[in-house]
Structure formats: structure tokens, C-alpha cells
Design a protein around this motif. Sequence first.
Motif, PDB file in Angstrom:
ATOM      1  N   LEU A 120       0.911  -1.099  -0.064  1.00  0.00           N
ATOM      2  CA  LEU A 120       0.149   0.161  -0.069  1.00  0.00           C
ATOM      3  C   LEU A 120       1.033   1.250  -0.051  1.00  0.00           C
ATOM      4  N   HIS A 121       0.527   2.065  -0.743  1.00  0.00           N
ATOM      5  CA  HIS A 121       1.132   3.590  -0.777  1.00  0.00           C
ATOM      6  C   HIS A 121       0.194   4.667  -0.656  1.00  0.00           C
ATOM      7  N   ALA A 122       0.580   5.823  -0.318  1.00  0.00           N
ATOM      8  CA  ALA A 122      -0.025   6.936  -0.390  1.00  0.00           C
ATOM      9  C   ALA A 122       0.148   7.797  -1.475  1.00  0.00           C
ATOM     10  N   THR A 123      -1.035   8.253  -2.077  1.00  0.00           N
ATOM     11  CA  THR A 123      -0.659   8.948  -3.311  1.00  0.00           C
ATOM     12  C   THR A 123      -1.539  10.307  -3.118  1.00  0.00           C
ATOM     13  N   GLU A 124      -0.694  11.467  -3.323  1.00  0.00           N
ATOM     14  CA  GLU A 124      -1.216  12.751  -2.930  1.00  0.00           C
ATOM     15  C   GLU A 124      -2.345  12.974  -3.961  1.00  0.00           C
ATOM     16  N   VAL A 125      -3.673  13.599  -3.572  1.00  0.00           N
ATOM     17  CA  VAL A 125      -4.843  13.862  -4.202  1.00  0.00           C
ATOM     18  C   VAL A 125      -5.448  15.040  -4.001  1.00  0.00           C
ATOM     19  N   ARG A 126      -5.557  16.061  -4.645  1.00  0.00           N
ATOM     20  CA  ARG A 126      -6.108  17.514  -4.131  1.00  0.00           C
ATOM     21  C   ARG A 126      -7.670  17.106  -4.353  1.00  0.00           C
ATOM     22  N   ASN A 127      -8.611  17.404  -3.230  1.00  0.00           N
ATOM     23  CA  ASN A 127     -10.067  17.184  -3.257  1.00  0.00           C
ATOM     24  C   ASN A 127     -10.828  18.419  -3.991  1.00  0.00           C
ATOM     25  N   GLU A 128     -12.012  18.249  -4.021  1.00  0.00           N
ATOM     26  CA  GLU A 128     -12.840  19.554  -4.604  1.00  0.00           C
ATOM     27  C   GLU A 128     -12.729  20.927  -4.037  1.00  0.00           C
ATOM     28  N   GLN A 129     -12.175  20.630  -2.535  1.00  0.00           N
ATOM     29  CA  GLN A 129     -12.168  21.757  -1.897  1.00  0.00           C
ATOM     30  C   GLN A 129     -10.620  22.239  -1.725  1.00  0.00           C
ATOM     31  N   GLY A 130      -9.820  21.657  -2.724  1.00  0.00           N
ATOM     32  CA  GLY A 130      -8.427  22.083  -2.695  1.00  0.00           C
ATOM     33  C   GLY A 130      -7.581  21.630  -1.611  1.00  0.00           C
ATOM     34  N   GLU A 131      -8.183  20.616  -0.945  1.00  0.00           N
ATOM     35  CA  GLU A 131      -7.512  20.110   0.276  1.00  0.00           C
ATOM     36  C   GLU A 131      -6.515  18.816  -0.192  1.00  0.00           C
ATOM     37  N   ILE A 132      -5.347  18.665   0.373  1.00  0.00           N
ATOM     38  CA  ILE A 132      -4.669  17.301   0.100  1.00  0.00           C
ATOM     39  C   ILE A 132      -5.130  16.127   0.947  1.00  0.00           C
TER      40      ILE A 132
END
Length: 232
Positions: free
Chosen positions: A94-106
Motif C-alpha cells: 500500500l502506498h499513499a498518493t497525494e490527491v487534491r480534493n474538490e475543496q483544494g485540500e490534500i
Amino acid sequence: MSQPIFTFDPEAAKAAGPAGASEGGAYSGLIKTAVFSRARDAESQSQSMEFSLDADVGSINFLRVSFIGRDGNPLRGGNAMIQAIMGLTKVKALHATEVRNEQGEIEYHCKELEGKPIGFVLQKVLYTKNDGKDGYRFEIRQAYGPQTRKTYKEAMENLPAEVVDKLVASLTDKDERLPQNQTHSGQGSMLGGGTNNGWGQPQQPQSRLQQAAGNRNQQQQQVPDFDDDIPF
């Protein structure tokens, strides 16, 4: 002729009715999101994975499995549950992938698990919300293969599928509501923590996951009052 406001969608018509789970039981579907999170409380070192399940009853959100406790020590049950989920979905790491959500939060998503089929036995937990009203959430008690209805152990040891049905038959709601004369402290117990959850030893992506924070936009009835709900 004016444009129609609706055009018929037979699949949407089939989905009419309440969405999501309202009682404990066995639910299967696809893992919609799997997100790593850490404690909001600066004194807590707890770390978790939070799942949402796209089930036939609708989305079931806020399914948390804590794998590091407040004291920074691994939680045997939560670690084991993550391992069982990995085994059932045939994921090796398992790895952590950085994603920016609809609110601009990571947020830090576990892409290896998202979209994978899984079954969860969920126990309903009654609790007192910060405003003093009653609420409920779900704890993952067991993971299983949605096609075979077998746990990872049953699948690996070629055992009959018995654990899930026995567990569901014995399920009762867990009542963690505070007495009416007490004020809720906001330190509600976390989903998936301690010995109430499954089996395993997850990968440790913490080293690169310490900078982002923020509350995510959730889709189920109401966000449970967690003290640990910040994405890594």
C-alpha cells in the motif's frame, strides 16, 4: 417544445429508496475511497485508514481502521484488518498518493485498494454527538470476499464459509452513548480501533505523510464526531 427536465434512466429508477446502511450486517461492494489519516489532537499519534464502500444499498462512509494508537504503538487488530483486506483484494503493498480534493485540500489515497471488491461485516455503534444528540456509525468487524463470502483465513485454508454468517447472527448494536447528565468531550472512540477490528501488518508510508490537513467533503448522512479525522 421545451427541453425535458428529466429523461428516463432505468438504472437510476432501480436505485430509488434510502441510500447507505442503517443497520449492522454484511455488506459487499467496491472500495470507493481508501484514505490515510492521522490524529487532529497534537497529543495523539494515532493513524488510520478510512474507507468508503460503494455497496448495493448505496455509499457507506466513515469506515475507519486505526493501525497506530494514540501512544504511537501499532494496534494489532487494526493492522490485522488491513492485512486481511490486502489479502482478499490481492494487493501486495500500500502506498499513499497525494490527491487534491474538490475543496483544494490534500488527501493521501491508497490507490491500490480503490475500486477493489470487498465485503465488510459492520457493527452499528450508537454514540453521543458533540451537540448532545444521538448518532450512529459503523465499525468493521470482519472483511470477506464478496463472491465466496469467505474470510481470508477460510479462503487460504480451504475452509467452508461460516465466519461471516455466524458473526452476523450474533451482531448487536454497541451503545457508547453518554448519560444525559454528561457533556460529550469530543473524544469519541474511532472506527476500526483496538481489538474490535480484524487482522494484519500494513506498509508504513508515514514518512511523507505529515504535512497536509483538512476536513474532507463526505457523502453520508452526517460526519461522525471523530477526534482523528485529518488526512495525512
